[in-house]
Scaffold this active site. Structure first.
Site, mmCIF file in Angstrom:
data_model
loop_
_atom_site.group_PDB
_atom_site.id
_atom_site.type_symbol
_atom_site.label_atom_id
_atom_site.label_comp_id
_atom_site.label_asym_id
_atom_site.label_seq_id
_atom_site.Cartn_x
_atom_site.Cartn_y
_atom_site.Cartn_z
ATOM 1 C CG HIS A 122 0.128 3.294 1.049
ATOM 2 N ND1 HIS A 122 -0.044 3.735 2.506
ATOM 3 C CD2 HIS A 122 1.059 4.273 0.689
ATOM 4 C CE1 HIS A 122 0.046 5.059 2.970
ATOM 5 N NE2 HIS A 122 0.512 6.051 1.519
ATOM 6 C CB CYS A 160 0.851 7.809 -1.034
ATOM 7 S SG CYS A 160 2.389 7.793 -0.202
ATOM 8 C CB THR A 220 -3.044 1.584 4.075
ATOM 9 O OG1 THR A 220 -2.259 2.495 3.987
ATOM 10 C CG2 THR A 220 -3.967 2.344 2.963
#
Lengths: 165, 213
Positions: A49, A32, A26
């Site tokens: 994520h 995040c 990711t």
């Protein structure tokens, strides 16, 4: 038989799974957090994520479970168990939760990174999933890639190059 | 019903006009700062699902400099002035006359950071002032904050309010361009306006448009 190696991508507010020889990745984690839950014996793993700490923060009816720390951990766990992983052997690695901007205004949303990290740890703790390694906080964005073959997590930042945990 | 389902193509056109006016003023401000001709493209307004934002902002390995402002007042939201980091270095070199400014280097150049922050502040401020005049909404920018990092990691900060309501963001994106010596257009930067979910209706209402027809 030749096997083509794929990098499985996980978008923002998304989750996915991988087995060797594939890896899972990711990009652009800011506030995040990337959560990887894996099982070394069977070499299976899942990555989420997440953007926000709690699914209770959702203001509309339908909840995308991959967006929140609590529900994403639940879903990763259940899917891995259904794929035959033993819960006792599940481990986790986490990365992200940075504070990219230093604001003088005390907007609670700007402190979401540390709150996300806390929420992920709480959620993992509920299921007694041990965090083997983490790279959290700071003020840099991260791109991460996990290899279920070696259980290594590669972390790339703009200024500090590449490291493995 | 989510605000995303209520917003129709004709509403997006109005938002596009807003981006056009705002960025027009910002481009003028930049052109005065640098004493150079600066163009801008017709803005695009796109509804981008969160899961596709990384491909929308492009270039996983790209490094950008971004100045972010929180918009407070009648229609809260976030605003970004974002440009490739090499471009940021070049602009600040031009502006300060200091050719050693390099935002990718490890050494902290306080003067350079401060100049970039202020440039972002001036540009975003002129965007916002035009936006405010056009809509008669009372809008105040927060002090600016600067980051040099991956575009998606930066933009995700502008998506937090939206992410509590839906699965996509409406990007009001305007590119500014400069012609080089060979008259080829080069993208210099982007303005992203990301209103909070409740702000769309307020903005459209301020222009005499109702969402539910």
């Amino acid at each position: 038989m030749s096997s083509v190696v794929n990098v499985i991508k996980v978008g923002m507010a998304d989750l996915n799974y991988a087995t060797p020889p594939n890896t899972i990745r990711t990009t652009g984690l800011g506030s995040c957090v990337g959560i990887i839950i894996y099982e070394e014996r069977q070499k299976i793993c899942g990555m989420a994520h997440i953007m926000l700490p709690e699914s209770s923060m959702a203001r509309s009816g339908q909840v995308n479970r991959a967006k929140y720390a609590d529900t994403a951990v639940e879903d990763l766990l259940h899917h891995l168990e259904q794929s035959g992983a033993s819960r006792l052997r599940l481990k986790a690695k986490i990365a992200g939760g940075a504070q990219m901007f230093q604001f003088s205004t005390a907007n609670e949303m700007m402190r979401i990174g540390p709150r996300n990290v806390e929420a992920v740890k709480t959620a993992l703790n509920i299921y007694k999933i041990k965090i083997i390694a983490e790279d959290v906080g700071g003020n840099s964005g991260r791109t991460i890639e996990f290899d279920p073959e070696t259980s290594k997590l590669e972390i790339r930042t703009v200024n500090k190059g590449i490291k493995e945990i | 019903m989510s605000y995303l389902e209520r917003i129709k193509p004709q509403h997006l056109d109005i938002l596009k006009e807003l981006g056009n006016i705002g960025a027009g003023h910002a481009a003028t401000a930049l052109s005065r700062l640098l004493n150079k001709a600066i163009d801008m493209t017709v803005p695009s307004v796109q509804v981008v699902p969160f899961s596709e934002i990384s491909s929308y902002v492009g270039g996983e390995d790209a490094v950008v400099a971004a100045v972010m402002l929180r918009i407070e007042g009648d229609a809260p939201g976030n605003m970004f002035f974002m440009l490739p980091v090499t471009e940021a270095s070049r602009l600040i070199q031009l502006l300060t006359g200091d050719s050693t400014v390099d935002f990718l280097s490890e050494e902290v150049n306080d003067m350079g950071f401060s100049a970039l922050n202020e440039m972002g502040n001036i540009l975003a401020g002129s965007y916002l002032a035009a936006f405010s005049d056009f809509t008669s909404l009372n809008l105040q920018p927060s002090p600016p904050a600067l980051a040099i990092d991956m575009p998606m990691a930066i933009l995700s900060y502008g998506l937090l309010e939206l992410s509590m309501v839906g699965e996509a963001a409406i990007f009001i994106d305007t590119q500014i361009n400069e012609k080089d010596a060979l008259q080829t257009e080069q993208t210099k930067g982007h303005f992203f306006l990301l209103p909070d979910p409740d702000s769309f209706e307020i903005i459209l209402n301020s222009l005499g448009v109702t969402i539910d027809e």
